[in-house]
Design a protein around this motif. Structure first.
Motif, mmCIF file in Angstrom:
data_model
loop_
_atom_site.group_PDB
_atom_site.id
_atom_site.type_symbol
_atom_site.label_atom_id
_atom_site.label_comp_id
_atom_site.label_asym_id
_atom_site.label_seq_id
_atom_site.Cartn_x
_atom_site.Cartn_y
_atom_site.Cartn_z
ATOM 1 N N LYS A 84 -35.812 -61.529 48.292
ATOM 2 C CA LYS A 84 -36.651 -61.696 47.105
ATOM 3 C C LYS A 84 -37.915 -60.841 47.194
ATOM 4 O O LYS A 84 -38.343 -60.225 46.216
ATOM 5 C CB LYS A 84 -37.027 -63.170 46.932
ATOM 6 C CG LYS A 84 -35.861 -63.993 46.395
ATOM 7 C CD LYS A 84 -36.144 -65.472 46.424
ATOM 8 C CE LYS A 84 -34.953 -66.218 45.792
ATOM 9 N NZ LYS A 84 -34.942 -67.650 46.143
ATOM 10 N N ILE A 85 -38.510 -60.847 48.354
ATOM 11 C CA ILE A 85 -39.731 -60.062 48.560
ATOM 12 C C ILE A 85 -39.436 -58.568 48.445
ATOM 13 O O ILE A 85 -40.224 -57.801 47.896
ATOM 14 C CB ILE A 85 -40.362 -60.437 49.932
ATOM 15 C CG1 ILE A 85 -41.024 -61.810 49.800
ATOM 16 C CG2 ILE A 85 -41.340 -59.374 50.404
ATOM 17 C CD1 ILE A 85 -41.452 -62.421 51.096
ATOM 18 N N THR A 86 -38.277 -58.162 48.954
ATOM 19 C CA THR A 86 -37.862 -56.758 48.840
ATOM 20 C C THR A 86 -37.748 -56.347 47.370
ATOM 21 O O THR A 86 -38.220 -55.275 46.972
ATOM 22 C CB THR A 86 -36.507 -56.551 49.538
ATOM 23 O OG1 THR A 86 -36.627 -56.982 50.907
ATOM 24 C CG2 THR A 86 -36.064 -55.094 49.512
ATOM 25 N N LYS A 87 -37.141 -57.222 46.580
ATOM 26 C CA LYS A 87 -36.986 -56.912 45.148
ATOM 27 C C LYS A 87 -38.340 -56.838 44.447
ATOM 28 O O LYS A 87 -38.582 -55.958 43.634
ATOM 29 C CB LYS A 87 -36.103 -57.971 44.472
ATOM 30 C CG LYS A 87 -34.632 -57.791 44.797
ATOM 31 C CD LYS A 87 -33.785 -58.865 44.135
ATOM 32 C CE LYS A 87 -32.321 -58.696 44.493
ATOM 33 N NZ LYS A 87 -31.555 -59.946 44.236
ATOM 34 N N TYR A 88 -39.197 -57.809 44.756
ATOM 35 C CA TYR A 88 -40.549 -57.803 44.190
ATOM 36 C C TYR A 88 -41.250 -56.495 44.536
ATOM 37 O O TYR A 88 -41.818 -55.824 43.653
ATOM 38 C CB TYR A 88 -41.344 -59.000 44.726
ATOM 39 C CG TYR A 88 -42.820 -58.985 44.370
ATOM 40 C CD1 TYR A 88 -43.287 -59.572 43.196
ATOM 41 C CD2 TYR A 88 -43.743 -58.389 45.226
ATOM 42 C CE1 TYR A 88 -44.633 -59.564 42.880
ATOM 43 C CE2 TYR A 88 -45.105 -58.366 44.915
ATOM 44 C CZ TYR A 88 -45.546 -58.956 43.748
ATOM 45 O OH TYR A 88 -46.888 -58.945 43.430
ATOM 46 N N GLY A 89 -41.200 -56.114 45.805
ATOM 47 C CA GLY A 89 -41.868 -54.892 46.263
ATOM 48 C C GLY A 89 -41.334 -53.672 45.536
ATOM 49 O O GLY A 89 -42.096 -52.785 45.122
#
Lengths: 295, 295
Positions: A206-211
């Motif tokens: 999820k954090i990867t996608k946000y980034g």
């Protein structure tokens, strides 16, 4: 307004951390420390280190453990700017309203100061990881930073960007540039922070996608500001993309369509993180800020 | 003769390892891989990677575990040469008998190729260390490489070297330059290899001294060869130190005295390693070779 105060507080905190981790100016080689610190102190929004710490926080980690990674990513970002600004590359004399590194220290020292900052970033991450209880976790986090700043990340994007000047390029190639030149180290520094915070694979994704989404949006907004922005607020001259016949979202798709895409990316980014365990209001605010900013 | 054959065999082995670890030339950013590999393939004695593996061997370690470190140190050495050769620094067009990187790829790509090699060196060391049983040991070894190549090592020496051109400097400052510009990464790569080989503190200290002594001697011999050497054998023009009014051992102390000091350092180096556990005949031979070489 509340978000801007919170961002300002976090930026100030990063400034203090950077001062702590900067090399002392001493020894025969003190010019290089001067040159490194000159650019490190030149300001900027400090988004990458803030994101590193936030990614650690949002998964319930201990922010303090991520500090060396936050500092390191700002050093890597800064080295890339110093080398970008060189006469052999963008030949920019002004950055954030101040003379660029090579204008002050000469091309030779600016090249070496860039090298030194990249190297020092690794020195800081490594020396602060050796005595940790879970060294494997730290190795993984440093590896994220390394991958994101190399030829399969930032440098790769930079190379294609340089080679695309004065050319109309495909949207596919432009997306490659944005993903690598800009989004990669945002993704990398957030993944590093999240790994230090013991993120689960699901959280990490999820954090990867946000980034990725805020990184891509950030670059599109940057290119829009290069057309419609205010030089005084930006601290650099505008119009350079048009001058250099550079392909950008606005040049390929127009300003309105570009704004729409930037907005959609931000919506998606906010969606990506909405159910992470800790309060994500700051990361939400940051996503909004990226499209609302004027500099 | 036997030593030279053994050195040649080890150099060839390193060439094969380098080919294995070089980035594949692919993707939009393929120019950068081309530029990195061009300089990596340009030959040279490959002393640093050989020393990395030997340091692991001599303490009874498993050489295979040290391979990523050997490859990485050659990448770091190569990046430093690419940046050194740039017009903004030494402005050399020829290295090992071939056009330098910026002559072939342009100043912009040469700057980025240097950056990329430094970054890639860390990528290789990190990605090959994550799944090891003793990650702390690997962190320590990578940290040795990082320290030795930064502002308290190679870059520090390089900075003072650049600032000392056209100046008569003190022998103390010259020794600082030699210790950092040349000896530091020799010490660093040997310490990394020895740490991977599970060296004791006593062994590590002996290897450090050996590395320092051959490193200092190596630089003195280099400076002597710049006066009395054969351009064809060296693959670069001689006389550049005198042309640039550069302070060197020969210029400060004369050629004979410099040879004497280089010899003494080599004697000491051989002494440093004589009672290490594994056969040290290669490292002894290498020490002799450093003062006997003609290129």
């Amino acid at each position: 307004m509340e978000f801007k105060q919170s961002l300002k507080a976090k930026s100030n905190y990063i400034e203090r951390l950077l001062s702590e981790y900067m090399p002392k100016v001493e020894g025969y080689q003190r010019t290089i420390m001067d040159a490194m610190n000159y650019s490190l102190k030149a300001g900027g929004k400090r988004l990458r280190p803030i994101l590193t710490l936030e990614a650690c926080n949002i998964v319930g980690g201990n922010e303090a453990d991520a500090i060396p990674f936050a500092v390191a990513i700002e050093m890597i970002h800064t080295y890339s700017l110093i080398h970008d600004d060189l006469p052999a590359l963008d030949n920019d004399n002004l950055r954030r309203g101040k003379p660029t590194n090579h204008v002050v220290f000469g091309d030779d020292m600016a090249i070496l100061a860039g090298d030194a900052l990249l190297n020092y970033a690794f020195e800081i991450m490594l020396s602060n990881s050796i005595d940790k209880e879970n060294p494997k976790k730290y190795l993984r986090a440093i590896n994220e930073i390394a991958k994101s700043s190399g030829i399969y990340g930032m440098i790769g994007g930079q190379v294609v960007d340089v080679q695309s000047e004065n050319k109309v390029i495909s949207k596919e190639k432009l997306d490659y540039i944005h993903l690598n030149k800009t989004a990669a180290i945002i993704i990398g520094c957030m993944r590093a922070g999240a790994i230090i915070g013991d993120a689960t694979e699901d959280e990490l994704e999820k954090i990867t996608k946000y980034g990725k989404n805020i990184g891509l949006s950030f670059q599109i907004v940057d290119d829009i500001l290069d057309i419609v922005g205010d030089e005084a607020k930006l601290g650099k001259k505008v119009g350079s993309d048009i001058e250099n016949h550079k392909s950008t979202y606005p040049s390929l798709l127009g300003i309105e369509k570009s704004k729409e895409i930037a907005n959609d990316l931000i919506k998606e980014a906010k969606n990506n993180i909405k159910d992470l365990q800790n309060n994500s209001s700051f990361l939400e605010g940051l996503a909004n800020y990226i499209i609302d900013r004027e500099y």
